[in-house]
Design an enzyme around this catalytic site. Sequence first.
Site, short mmCIF file in Angstrom:
data_model
loop_
_atom_site.label_atom_id
_atom_site.label_comp_id
_atom_site.label_asym_id
_atom_site.label_seq_id
_atom_site.Cartn_x
_atom_site.Cartn_y
_atom_site.Cartn_z
N SER A 648 26.04 46.83 37.15
CA SER A 648 25.65 45.92 36.06
C SER A 648 24.64 44.88 36.51
O SER A 648 24.04 44.21 35.67
CB SER A 648 26.88 45.23 35.48
OG SER A 648 27.49 44.39 36.44
N LYS A 691 31.53 37.80 30.86
CA LYS A 691 30.34 37.39 31.60
C LYS A 691 29.58 36.30 30.85
O LYS A 691 29.12 35.32 31.45
CB LYS A 691 29.44 38.60 31.85
CG LYS A 691 30.04 39.59 32.85
CD LYS A 691 29.17 40.83 32.99
CE LYS A 691 29.77 41.78 34.04
NZ LYS A 691 28.98 43.02 34.18
#
Length: 805
Positions: A648, A691
């Site tokens: 990611s 996140k």
Amino acid sequence: MSSSLPPEALRWRCDPAELDFETTAEVESVAGVVGQPSALEALRFGIECDAPGQNVFVRGLTGTGRMTMVRRLLDELLPTCTLKQDRCYVHNFSQSDRPRLITLPPGQGRKFRLRVRQLADFVRSGLGEALSSDTVKERREAIEAAAKARMDAITQPFEDDLRAARMALVQRQAGPALQTAILPVVNGKPVAPEEFESLHRQGKISDADHAAWREKSPEFAKRLVEVTQKVQKDRAETGQQLQTLVEGTARAILDEQVIGIRAAFPGDDVGAFLEELVDDVIDRISAPAVEGEDPIRLYGVNLLLEREEDPTCPIVIENTPTLTNLLGSVDREWSQRGPMPSDYTMIRAGSLLRADGGYLILDARDVLSEPGAWKVLMRTLRTGKLEIVPQEMGFPFLQQSVKPEPISVKLRVILVGDGGIYHLLDQNDPDFGHLFKVLADFDSEIDRGPEGVSQYAGVLARIADEEGLLPFHKSAVCALAEHGARIASRSGKLTARFARIGDIAREAQFLANRREGDVVTGDDVRETVKRTRQRADLPSRRFQKFLKEGTIYVQTKGEVVGQINGLAVMQAGMLTYGFPARITATIGPGSAGVIDIEGRASLSGQIHTKGFHILGGLLRHLLHTEHALAFSASLAFEQSYGGIDGDSASGAEICCLLSALTDVPIRQNLAITGAIDQHGRIQAIGGVNEKIEGFFDTCRGTELTGDQGVIIPQSNAGDLMLREDVVAACAEGSFHVYSVSNVLEALELLTGMPAGERGPEGYPEGTLLYLAVEKAMEYWEKTLLSPAALYGGDEAEEESEESDD
């Protein structure tokens, strides 16, 4: 340039006004798994299909109640079973260490045990009385009288002749035994031969009498042998007649007792057992009694498995699938000398036998963790035979034990496990695919919408009914549905992990009780979610504290070349927290290529390494130079001291590398997450909500400037279920969430500079990628120089002088 997502796109909301009830007290309870039609159909097929090998592997169910959940599914499907049997073990009279198995129709085992117990009671107390009846006594006396008459006919003539010859039969002790001898009679008394000889020498016995004794004694001795043989033969025949009388009478009496049992239980195994039992009783009538031997135990029945006379199926959940719990066991008895030999009464059934004719539910991971359990489970399913293995003792207490007759079983095993376990078994056990042909795949998500919310309401109604909880207000149902959407973190989906939803519901019930409410409200649910996170957010709070103290350095303002805020996640139990990760890049002329510092330090996982190699492919795709890429660059996760994995951060890494290559600074008020492919697409990642919230908390911990935000993949935009405070900040314009589909859009947001689109002549001037291509050319040209020229110093000056000459 991409614009930020509107507030309504940041969180799905469930409107209580759209629900047609006030509380779950008005809602019909929903049991079992909801929203899984395909999995339920597969499970139904596995349950109802009678073909061999149709055992079921349930994949995907999670949570502490998954075994009970499968049990509920079976109860809902209401399978019927016709193959139910009672199982008994009895003594094997021909091989005492191999108990005999008797199989009976359901409900007959207890009756059979009672009838055999009554028979054993009769053998212990009633048989002796029956053999002492007047009729038997008369017949015995008649046999004995006839025997006496025959005996007299044999011995009387011999005894008369002895008296006429003045001799007599005398029993004399010869060592440990008695011996019959013929002795002379003197003065009406038998005397020993030695004494007779002495009397003759003394003149008290005439020579004629002495000569007669010497002449006739051998003849009488010979006749004695013949008479003795006849007497022994007759006695043997008489004994045989008496034994035949007793045995025949006993057999007739026992047959009369047994005939009713045979009629009630006509099986061949019962008939063979009763026949052996009668024979053993008759054999023991004439044999010496064995101390401590009890007919009740010797002729008893160990009812191992008892079934009811109804069509319901046995459903067994084995939570501790040890070898003994699966197969059964053979108990031990101890004496002062140690363990005693086992017998049929000590055999105990295991879950494989208790599930015979029905269903056995097992957790695959538990079975695999128990030594030997998986092997015997597969062997039993493959052969259809259950062998109850005794639990042997270690040295020095080893004793020969029993080996019960194998039991033919037919059951359906339902294994519950995750995808990893299924793959492991499928790859490593060649029998697994043949014996577990049915896969019931349960999804961890259901569709989000009115039907999904209704299913949540039904599940909450069931939990409230079963556990005596307060009813849940429709606002609480909506709050739990929103939390379910947060757990799923997928567009249009709610989590189907109702164990987690149930835990939240129970704690919300606790809060409602504490405030003395009569229903559980949405505020109770939201407060519960907040409390749950607070109990496990110590790592997150510690990280924010380190940021404020400057121990961990992360910039949320300004611009920096070759530095970017990536995003990562940490696990705290079942919860996930996000935090920013500072990534830096440096670059210069050389031939080393791009160096992954985490990889060189052996801190990079396989997926992260793959993502890093994709980065190199994307760089070649974007620059598309006619020359080789010749530079030395390094990328690092700063202040990261443990292993990292996942791809990611590859989107952040390519942007950081291009910033270092072009000397164009990156906005530090933005963070980015997203995986890349070799053509520059930004691909979906996990933990997107956490996140975003992690970077929001970091920015809020210093100062929200109004221009801070997070860049996410466009494919994750529908997954957003952000916290209410993050949504509120975005609505006020103090924080932003951007979605991008490719790395060019991300570069424009991060640098404020057009990324550029490649045309026939390359990238247009004034674009970021134009600068990148130019800089790559510059580095390549420098590689044509000598190594000394690349790195400078005295060698470079000497080489420069030589070139001037």
